[in-house]
Enzyme design. Structure first.
Site, PDB file in Angstrom:
ATOM      1  N   HIS A  32      62.774 -36.390  18.758  1.00 60.01           N
ATOM      2  CA  HIS A  32      63.822 -36.598  17.762  1.00 60.01           C
ATOM      3  C   HIS A  32      63.262 -36.605  16.345  1.00 60.01           C
ATOM      4  CE1 HIS A  32      67.146 -39.117  15.867  1.00 60.01           C
ATOM      5  NE2 HIS A  32      67.828 -38.187  16.495  1.00 60.01           N
TER       6      HIS A  32
ATOM      7  N   TYR B 106      76.465 -35.556   6.015  1.00 57.04           N
ATOM      8  CA  TYR B 106      75.606 -36.658   6.435  1.00 57.04           C
ATOM      9  C   TYR B 106      74.734 -37.069   5.249  1.00 57.04           C
ATOM     10  CZ  TYR B 106      76.444 -35.845  11.472  1.00 57.04           C
ATOM     11  OH  TYR B 106      77.005 -35.710  12.717  1.00 57.04           O
TER      12      TYR B 106
ATOM     13  N   ARG C  97      68.775 -30.427  16.299  1.00 59.56           N
ATOM     14  CA  ARG C  97      70.095 -29.796  16.184  1.00 59.56           C
ATOM     15  C   ARG C  97      70.068 -28.878  14.988  1.00 59.56           C
ATOM     16  NH1 ARG C  97      73.445 -32.841  19.497  1.00 59.56           N
ATOM     17  NH2 ARG C  97      73.002 -35.081  19.604  1.00 59.56           N
TER      18      ARG C  97
END
Length: 986
Positions: free
Chosen positions: A709, A742, A649
């Site tokens: 990922h 985050y 992302r």
């Protein structure tokens, strides 16, 4: 004491022992009357039995209270309201704190399925068989704060037969419980009548609310028979056979755990029921994944009540919880609905079928949505007090209404499409999250009626801001109310006779065909299908007339259980718009992330700083700009020959992608792994892929069956006639926007072994060559889970050898059944385990005999906890310089460990090791201001500092204290303040 003792029976489920007490108390000569049945669960089956028996039955839903004290205060209020004098616990699976227990000392009984003091805690029938006991049974005892330790009132014994299994043994014990509990209550009640008559005359309320000066219980209420059995039990295991034969009547259930367990670690065991097999071998050892996620979202919502946060930030938490719930339906619930429609009955790890999961999800979501609406009502009033008002149009002045009409005609009317629905105009397609106004209209001329729809345009903000008055409040009008106010402009000649809004939530998951030849083309078409996915949930304003509601539900293809009436405002996630108002006094103070001093000391040269030693950057407290600078420096450095990068992302205007494009255009070899399966970011990733290809980069889309990922960046630089590899390994995405909220960890290293491992991972992704010779790192789906299991097994061996054994973990989710079972085994061996899980946790912590050395907490606060850290004591305990410490992109979920490409890297540099273990990890474990303790039933309670304990907020600590790693010359002057941690073990 004249009359019968007024007794309340506390239950959480069907309450078979409660039923036995009720039946016994029907006898007018019985010295106690069951005056109240009280449950912490509104759907407890025993409540229905009690009502049918003519007994007051009430629920005090523990989910509705912020903490245990508030819940117990509510219990006490109900007990006082019914003038209760005595309590019997009958499967009441909630923690009872010491203050509550002390209040009822000598006036509260519990029944436990063993011959106490043997076999305290859970799994008593399995443990009786495993220990080869010849005799087993049950005990009625007075409740004290310590687990199953109060004075014994009575016991009943059953023989352990040669062909017994846990279920048969449990059934016979339960039959004895049903006989023993009424006898014990009768004995206790008669004793109290004899010894406490004066207090009765003074009034029942005083008897309930004041603790007795002279304790009543234990030997004072024992008959000669009970005293004898109590002494024998206290003396140790007995081999005496009972005088009478056991009652072998069939009983449906039987393995019941202790109803009162140690504080905070002994909450309700929803799944532990009578006659269940051993919890360690039962699906019930797992908490349901979906219900655990809903509990996490409840924690997010609870932050909207946290007055340590500014008002608009509390509104943000409400908006986030609503948005989270939408995505939960679009993906998780959609998957379960698909399974049900396909006739699938395969059970989850916790033993529930898809249909059973949907049923439980529905009940839990209803509570959550009601809480969201209640919270919006409360926050709306608080906002109004601060001068931020969501107005009702009817309350506005004529001048304001005129301004709104002008605004409507200029900005809203041109994009609206009125849709009459009749045979010539069928019900239109409503897109995912489409917000629509349904109307009943009557023609003012011929009085004919029709139904119509007006879809709210998605490109217009939900809340229309009215002009500011001089020093007046900020005022907003919801768009749907604005449209309704001027609906006559859309349907001239018609009168609105009924109206209401609705919205749909559609299946938004994407299925990938394994034989797809062109992944980009497949995803482009799949994204179009997503917008037309099947309807999973139809939310309708509860105020919509029944006929209009039938019109909507009849034309939207959704199962009946998917139709939900909402008492309040739809689409609460759109409240995020109000947070953008210019009121900095109602928001968190802006932070200024630190830049790693060692990079600054080297004149901004990232490579020089990394060459000195490994460097860890802790986001968002330390800026993500250093990651961007690392890649831009690589793009512009003539000595850099190659860059390899994963992109899962990233942001809309990604500086990471710009750096890669610049490097490719400069002629460097650039390889970009772009994951098209990053849910809800697929379109952006397709766009970046095309931009990179045009610049000359090699773009790889990973695997069809595996989602990539891992967060990896690799720069190969020519230095002194050889090639040196610099790597960035992260726990979070290469997304500069989310990196501001985050918490993640970035490791920069020039360690040759890690460089070779990262290169092998990229070769696997691009060339499908499985990396079978990794030196330091572990990757899934090949070695990551094996590495975790190996370390857990080693800690078990250390514990069995009498050495210190400990595991610390921090992740977003703990779901994988094999990992959880390994942790259960470690707990059984005595390994001390502390886990910080932000979201889903399928492990039941603190269950005696299963996980009593495991503690789980969740941190929910200003920043979203996202870093993954795994630490193993290695025979030295924790914290220790010798501990094995890893950071990873992987959570402990099946999808991460078995169906994704993930990376885990060890931290070998001493300063980096100490930074992550002794600063980041320990601060998370110490936090007591924004943490929740996860309980064995999957619920959670906010942690509050104990009396005399200093409050500690991990987020505030990291904002105000410099980190150990990445320090340059300033290290000597500004070393982090001590956290008063335990001393580091050599």
């Amino acid at each position: 004491m004249s009359g019968r003792l007024l007794v309340a029976v506390l239950i959480s489920g069907r309450g078979s022992n409660m039923a036995a007490l009720v039946e016994a108390a029907r006898d007018p000569e019985f010295p106690a009357s069951i005056a109240l049945v009280l449950s912490n669960k509104p759907d407890a089956a025993g409540l229905g039995f009690a009502r049918e028996a003519g007994i007051a039955a009430e629920a005090v839903n523990s989910k509705h209270y912020a903490d245990r004290d508030a819940f117990e205060a509510a219990l006490q209020a109900r007990l006082e309201a019914h003038q209760i004098e005595f309590i019997c616990l009958a499967g009441f699976m909630r923690v009872l704190g010491a203050p509550f227990v002390e209040r009822w000392r000598g006036r509260m009984l519990n029944i436990h399925p063993s011959l106490l003091p043997q076999l305290r805690g859970l799994h008593t029938h399995e443990r009786a068989l495993a220990e080869g006991l010849r005799e087993h049974g049950c005990t009625v005892h007075f409740v004290e704060p310590e687990l199953d330790a109060g004075p014994i009132v009575a016991q009943a014994r059953v023989p352990v037969l040669p062909d017994d299994d846990a279920e048969r043994l449990a059934a016979r014990v339960l039959a004895e419980e049903h006989k023993l509990y009424p006898r014990a209550l009768a004995e206790a009640a008669a004793s109290l009548q004899r010894t406490a008559a004066p207090s009765r005359a003074a009034g029942r309320h005083r008897a309930v609310s004041a603790r007795r000066k002279a304790p009543v219980g234990g030997e004072a209420v024992l008959s000669q028979t009970y005293r004898k059995e109590g002494r024998e039990a206290a003396a140790g295991p007995s081999t005496r056979r009972p005088a009478r034969s056991p009652n072998d009547a069939p009983v449906s259930t039987g393995a019941k755990g202790s109803e009162t367990m140690k504080a905070e670690t002994s909450a309700a065991q929803d799944a532990v029921q009578d006659a269940a097999p051993s919890l360690s071998a039962s699906p019930e050892r797992f908490i349901n994944r979906e219900l655990s996620w809903l509990e996490f979202n409840r924690r997010v919502l609870e932050e909207s009540t946290n007055r340590n946060h500014p008002l608009l930030e509390r509104l943000r938490f409400l908006s986030i919880s609503a948005n989270n719930l939408d995505e939960f339906f679009m993906v998780r619930v959609a998957g379960l609905v698909g399974q049900v429609l396909a006739g699938m009955a395969e059970t989850s790890d916790d033993g529930l079928t898809p249909a059973e999961q949907l049923e439980r999800i529905g009940a839990r979501v209803a509570e959550l949505v009601a809480s969201q609406q209640q919270r919006w009502t409360e926050l709306r009033a608080e906002l109004e007090a601060e001068g931020i008002v969501v107005c009702d149009i009817d309350d506005l002045s004529p001048r304001d209404r005129q301004w709104l009409e002008d605004y409507f005609l200029l900005h809203v009317f041109p994009v609206l499409t009125p849709l009459a629905v009749d045979p010539a105009h069928p019900f239109p397609f409503i897109p995912n999250l489409g917000f629509t106004l349904a109307l009943e209209l009557k023609n003012r001329g011929d009085h004919t009626t029709m139904n119509a729809l007006v879809r709210s345009p998605s490109k217009i903000e939900r809340f229309v801001k009215l002009p500011d008055g001089a020093g007046g409040p900020l005022r907003f009008v919801p768009l749907e109310r604005l449209i309704l106010a001027f609906i006559g402009q859309l349907f001239p000649g018609y009168k609105v006779t009924g109206h209401g809004s609705f919205r749909v939530i559609r299946d938004s998951d994407i299925e990938v065909e394994e034989e797809a030849e062109d992944l980009v083309r497949l995803y482009e078409s799949a994204l179009k299908r997503r917008r037309r996915g099947s309807v999973i949930r139809l939310e309708i304003e509860a105020s919509m007339p029944a006929a209009l509601r039938a019109f909507v539900t009849g034309d939207v293809d959704v199962v009946a259980s998917g139709v939900v009436l909402i008492e309040g405002m739809l689409a609460l996630e759109e409240l995020s718009q109000l947070i953008s108002v210019d009121r900095p006094d109602l928001k968190f103070t802006a932070i200024n992330p630190r830049f790693p001093e060692r990079v600054r000391d080297n004149g901004g040269d990232c490579f020089a700083a990394i060459r000195q030693k490994d460097l860890v950057v802790h986001h968002p407290y330390e800026t993500f700009d250093v990651v961007v600078q690392f890649l831009f420096q690589a793009a512009r450095d003539p000595n850099v020959v190659a860059i390899k990068q994963t992109l899962y992302r990233t942001s809309a205007d990604s500086p990471i992608v710009r750096a890669l494009i610049e490097a490719a255009e400069a002629g460097k070899s650039v390889t970009a792994l772009i994951e098209l399966k990053a849910r809800f970011d697929e379109e952006a990733n397709i766009r970046w892929a095309r931009d990179l290809e045009r610049a000359g980069a090699q773009v790889v889309f990973g695997f069809i069956e595996l989602k990539t990922h891992a967060k990896l960046s690799m720069v190969v630089r020519r230095e002194g006639g050889s090639l040196v590899t610099y790597c960035h390994v992260g726990t979070g995405n290469y997304h500069p926007v989310t990196a501001r909220i985050y918490t993640d960890i970035s490791l920069f290293t020039a360690d040759p072994a890690i460089g070779r491992d990262v290169a092998r991972v990229f070769n696997f992704i691009t060339g499908y060559a499985e990396p079978d010779n990794l030196e330091l790192m572990a990757i899934s789906p090949f070695t990551l889970k094996k590495t975790m299991l190996r370390h857990i097994a080693e800690e078990i061996e250390f514990a069995q050898a009498g050495k210190p054994a400990a595991i610390w973990a921090k992740c977003n989710a703990l779901v994988d059944a094999e990992i959880i079972d390994a942790l259960y085994a470690a707990s059984a061996a005595g390994v001390e385990i502390d886990i910080v899980v932000r979201g889903i946790c399928c492990l039941r912590p603190g269950v005696p005999g299963l996980s009593e050395t495991i503690r789980v907490k969740s941190i929910v606060g200003r920043f979203l906890e996202h870093a993954r850290i795994y630490a193993f004591g290695g025979g030295h305990g924790l914290p220790s310089r010798e501990a094995h410490v890893y950071i990873s992109s992987a959570d402990m979920m099946q999808r991460n460990l078995d169906r994704r490409v993930e990376a885990m890297v060890p931290l070998r540099n001493p300063t980096v090791h100490e930074h992550v273990l002794n600063q980041i990890m320990e601060a998370n474990l110490l936090d007591n201001e924004q943490s929740f303790r996860v309980l064995p039933d999957g619920s959670s309670v906010r942690i509050a500092p104990a009396e005399g304990e200093e409050p500690f907020n991990a987020h505030k600590y990291f904002l105000t204290h410099p980190s150990l790693s990445g320090r340059g010359r300033s290290l000597a002057d500004s070393r982090p303040s001590s956290l008063a941690f335990r001393k580091l073990q050599a």
